[in-house]
Design a protein around this motif. Structure first.
Motif, PDB file in Angstrom:
ATOM      1  N   LEU A 153       0.835  -1.204   0.000  1.00  0.00           N
ATOM      2  CA  LEU A 153       0.000   0.000   0.000  1.00  0.00           C
ATOM      3  C   LEU A 153       0.871   1.255   0.000  1.00  0.00           C
ATOM      4  O   LEU A 153       0.587   2.219  -0.724  1.00  0.00           O
ATOM      5  CB  LEU A 153      -0.926   0.003   1.215  1.00  0.00           C
ATOM      6  N   ASP A 167       2.377   1.603  -3.514  1.00  0.00           N
ATOM      7  CA  ASP A 167       1.349   2.011  -4.479  1.00  0.00           C
ATOM      8  C   ASP A 167       0.957   3.477  -4.280  1.00  0.00           C
ATOM      9  O   ASP A 167       0.740   4.208  -5.260  1.00  0.00           O
ATOM     10  CB  ASP A 167       0.105   1.129  -4.332  1.00  0.00           C
ATOM     11  N   THR A 168       0.863   3.903  -3.012  1.00  0.00           N
ATOM     12  CA  THR A 168       0.478   5.280  -2.714  1.00  0.00           C
ATOM     13  C   THR A 168       1.528   6.259  -3.204  1.00  0.00           C
ATOM     14  O   THR A 168       1.206   7.285  -3.823  1.00  0.00           O
ATOM     15  CB  THR A 168       0.264   5.462  -1.196  1.00  0.00           C
ATOM     16  N   ASP A 214       1.473   6.523  -6.966  1.00  0.00           N
ATOM     17  CA  ASP A 214       0.327   7.312  -7.418  1.00  0.00           C
ATOM     18  C   ASP A 214       0.575   8.811  -7.217  1.00  0.00           C
ATOM     19  O   ASP A 214       0.262   9.618  -8.097  1.00  0.00           O
ATOM     20  CB  ASP A 214      -0.930   6.882  -6.669  1.00  0.00           C
ATOM     21  N   TRP A 234      -2.255  16.960  -2.333  1.00  0.00           N
ATOM     22  CA  TRP A 234      -1.626  16.104  -1.328  1.00  0.00           C
ATOM     23  C   TRP A 234      -2.053  16.516   0.078  1.00  0.00           C
ATOM     24  O   TRP A 234      -2.220  15.663   0.949  1.00  0.00           O
ATOM     25  CB  TRP A 234      -0.105  16.174  -1.450  1.00  0.00           C
ATOM     26  N   LYS A 264      -5.379  14.925   0.821  1.00  0.00           N
ATOM     27  CA  LYS A 264      -5.331  13.471   1.010  1.00  0.00           C
ATOM     28  C   LYS A 264      -4.552  13.053   2.252  1.00  0.00           C
ATOM     29  O   LYS A 264      -4.604  11.887   2.643  1.00  0.00           O
ATOM     30  CB  LYS A 264      -4.665  12.814  -0.211  1.00  0.00           C
ATOM     31  N   MET A 284      -4.530   9.286   3.900  1.00  0.00           N
ATOM     32  CA  MET A 284      -3.424   8.390   3.552  1.00  0.00           C
ATOM     33  C   MET A 284      -2.754   7.825   4.801  1.00  0.00           C
ATOM     34  O   MET A 284      -2.425   6.636   4.856  1.00  0.00           O
ATOM     35  CB  MET A 284      -2.397   9.134   2.686  1.00  0.00           C
ATOM     36  N   LYS A 315      -5.098   5.272   6.524  1.00  0.00           N
ATOM     37  CA  LYS A 315      -5.237   4.045   5.733  1.00  0.00           C
ATOM     38  C   LYS A 315      -3.999   3.168   5.899  1.00  0.00           C
ATOM     39  O   LYS A 315      -4.101   1.940   5.984  1.00  0.00           O
ATOM     40  CB  LYS A 315      -5.451   4.382   4.251  1.00  0.00           C
TER      41      LYS A 315
END
Length: 271
Positions: A154, A157-158, A161, A228, A231, A235, A238
């Motif tokens: 994760l 991937d974050t 992205d 950013w 988020k 983030m 999570k």
């Protein structure tokens, strides 16, 4: 055996500025955002708490005079915590640090250098857990082993992205954090200030390995792109739902995704 707190319930400061302000701040288990005009004492509150915690997180005997914490569970005497500050200033002793790595020039570089070491330890720990699960012979061993790696995937991937517009991706076969951009390998210290900042925040959260702990952040939005900032809290939570965020901010964007009810004004906790 050291008993760690899951989170801080209350921060009380007897005299914020020479006895003129008494602070009582009752905290949310998850997200706490301190707001107010410049000079009202946001950073001072964070700094007093952090300075009162020992490097290992033991707190009752190390707290500064006039600073009191209530934690959950109440009989805990240790706190896992990290601190994120936003200013990417030049290192004061760059000559000494350069002996470790000539690429280190700023405070964020130094934080990332230290986090690289923690990241290696983190990977060893999850690797050992995966081996233990696979060797257990349990019917669901493969599934449980994959779950152990979920947070790391994760995180990767974050970051990919977030950095996709510049074409940077994490090299997933490396033991340390490295990036690939147009065929070139990049160190974290070659990123922009905003990229270093978000990498530092998310890597700090990852290496705590899903444990309950407190993350203090003082104006983390300073170098971050508007999207950013929006988020940021989502983030972090999570990546580790067990973290307690205690942060200061001047940015409306940070609270836009449903966090406005977690904002506390300094005047509201001043007695």
């Amino acid at each position: 055996m050291q008993k760690y707190a899951d989170y801080i319930e209350q921060i009380e400061i007897d005299s914020l500025w020479s006895g003129t302000k008494h602070i009582v701040w009752n905290l949310d288990r998850s997200v706490n955002i301190l707001s107010g005009v410049n000079g009202v004492g946001k950073s001072t509150i964070i700094n007093k708490v952090v300075k009162g915690l020992s490097m290992g997180g033991e707190f009752p005997s190390h707290m500064l005079k006039g600073v009191h914490l209530k934690v959950s569970p109440q009989d805990a005497r240790w706190i896992r915590f990290d601190v994120i500050r936003s200013f990417d200033r030049p290192l004061l002793r760059a000559d000494m640090v350069s002996k470790l790595d000539a690429s280190l020039a700023t405070e964020l570089d130094w934080q990332l250098f230290q986090l690289q070491r923690k990241y290696l330890d983190y990977q060893v720990n999850i690797g050992n857990r995966i081996i233990a699960v696979l060797q257990s012979g349990a019917a669901d061993a493969a599934e449980r082993a994959a779950e152990i790696s979920n947070a790391k995937k994760l995180f990767q991937d974050t970051i990919d992205d977030l950095f996709k517009e510049t074409g940077k991706t994490i090299i997933r076969t490396e033991n340390e954090i490295r990036f690939r951009q147009m065929g070139e390998s990049l160190l974290p210290y070659q990123l922009s200030s905003g990229e270093k900042q978000i990498l530092c925040i998310l890597l700090t959260v990852l290496v705590e390995d899903n444990k309950p702990y407190v993350l203090f952040m003082d104006e983390p939005e300073a170098s971050l792109h508007f999207e950013w900032q929006q988020k940021l809290i989502d983030m972090v939570l999570k990546l580790n739902p067990h973290v307690q965020l205690i942060m200061t901010t001047h940015s409306p964007a940070v609270v836009m995704n449903g966090w406005s009810d977690k904002v506390t004004e300094v005047n509201d906790i001043t007695v």
